[in-house]
Design a protein around this motif. Sequence first.
Motif, PDB file in Angstrom:
ATOM      1  N   UNK A 154       0.837  -1.205   0.000  1.00 16.88           N
ATOM      2  CA  UNK A 154       0.000   0.000   0.000  1.00 16.88           C
ATOM      3  C   UNK A 154       0.868   1.250   0.000  1.00 16.88           C
ATOM      4  N   UNK A 155       0.572   2.186  -0.910  1.00 13.80           N
ATOM      5  CA  UNK A 155       1.282   3.460  -0.965  1.00 13.80           C
ATOM      6  C   UNK A 155       0.481   4.505  -0.199  1.00 13.80           C
ATOM      7  N   UNK A 156       1.055   5.058   0.856  1.00 17.55           N
ATOM      8  CA  UNK A 156       0.339   6.007   1.714  1.00 17.55           C
ATOM      9  C   UNK A 156       0.377   7.445   1.192  1.00 17.55           C
ATOM     10  N   UNK A 157       1.258   7.728   0.241  1.00 14.16           N
ATOM     11  CA  UNK A 157       1.392   9.104  -0.272  1.00 14.16           C
ATOM     12  C   UNK A 157       0.317   9.369  -1.322  1.00 14.16           C
TER      13      UNK A 157
ATOM     14  N   UNK B  43       6.975  -3.097   7.613  1.00 10.17           N
ATOM     15  CA  UNK B  43       7.988  -2.386   6.833  1.00 10.17           C
ATOM     16  C   UNK B  43       7.362  -1.149   6.209  1.00 10.17           C
ATOM     17  N   UNK B  44       8.091  -0.035   6.233  1.00 16.13           N
ATOM     18  CA  UNK B  44       7.647   1.195   5.575  1.00 16.13           C
ATOM     19  C   UNK B  44       8.833   1.755   4.801  1.00 16.13           C
ATOM     20  N   UNK B  45       8.684   1.859   3.499  1.00 15.07           N
ATOM     21  CA  UNK B  45       9.805   2.272   2.650  1.00 15.07           C
ATOM     22  C   UNK B  45       9.428   3.503   1.828  1.00 15.07           C
ATOM     23  N   UNK B  46      10.190   4.577   2.015  1.00 11.81           N
ATOM     24  CA  UNK B  46       9.964   5.823   1.273  1.00 11.81           C
ATOM     25  C   UNK B  46      10.905   5.854   0.075  1.00 11.81           C
ATOM     26  N   UNK B  47      10.359   6.204  -1.086  1.00 12.51           N
ATOM     27  CA  UNK B  47      11.210   6.372  -2.264  1.00 12.51           C
ATOM     28  C   UNK B  47      10.728   7.567  -3.078  1.00 12.51           C
ATOM     29  N   UNK B  48      11.652   8.240  -3.731  1.00 16.22           N
ATOM     30  CA  UNK B  48      11.313   9.329  -4.645  1.00 16.22           C
ATOM     31  C   UNK B  48      12.487   9.561  -5.595  1.00 16.22           C
ATOM     32  N   UNK B  49      12.225  10.317  -6.641  1.00 17.54           N
ATOM     33  CA  UNK B  49      13.266  10.714  -7.589  1.00 17.54           C
ATOM     34  C   UNK B  49      13.441  12.223  -7.517  1.00 17.54           C
ATOM     35  N   UNK B  50      14.676  12.681  -7.590  1.00 22.25           N
ATOM     36  CA  UNK B  50      14.892  14.123  -7.632  1.00 22.25           C
ATOM     37  C   UNK B  50      15.941  14.466  -8.691  1.00 22.25           C
TER      38      UNK B  50
END
Length: 199
Positions: A48-51, A110-117
Amino acid sequence: SPTSTPAPSPTAFPPPTPTFGPTQTPTAPVTPTPTTISTTPPTPVPGTNLVQNGGFESSGSWVYSATYAPKRSQTEAHSGSYSLEVGNKSGQQGDSTAYQLVSIPSSAHKASLSFYYWPASNDSSTYAWQEADIVDSNGNVLQQLFQSTTNDQVWIQMTFDLSAYAGQTIGIQLLDHEESNGGAYFTYMYVDDVALNVS
């Protein structure tokens, strides 16, 4: 003879009838139903994506603040048509920030944050930087995820383990700082595809 016959007949009938029939039947099915339903909602579905609106394809879900508020942009996009431009290409004096509050379920393993910048800068790290933080609901920094001053101008993926924040409401903050002091200095970044996956 007339006295012995009526005595035993009325005593045997009334006690058994009310005790067995109506009392036990309704109680058994009603009790288990509410208990099972109430336990299911907090459990996150795997992956599940919380964002909300992590690709910035629409407005909303993020709070933009500081003097130089971030804005959706079509100049660079990692996927889709839009990304978020954090910082200004000229004349910036101070911070540009965007954040979104998310609640990580206590049942999450588990909670994993990812993003691109996509960073750009012609300034030094003394006066300018790109940054991401975990903040509380009042905006206080709980953890600095990264801080750098680069002019890579390519998409870079960042991933962070946020499992320690299970059961808490936290903010994901994107920040750009520049003190151009009237000069031709700039530091900014595009951010795209922000996701916080819990399982």
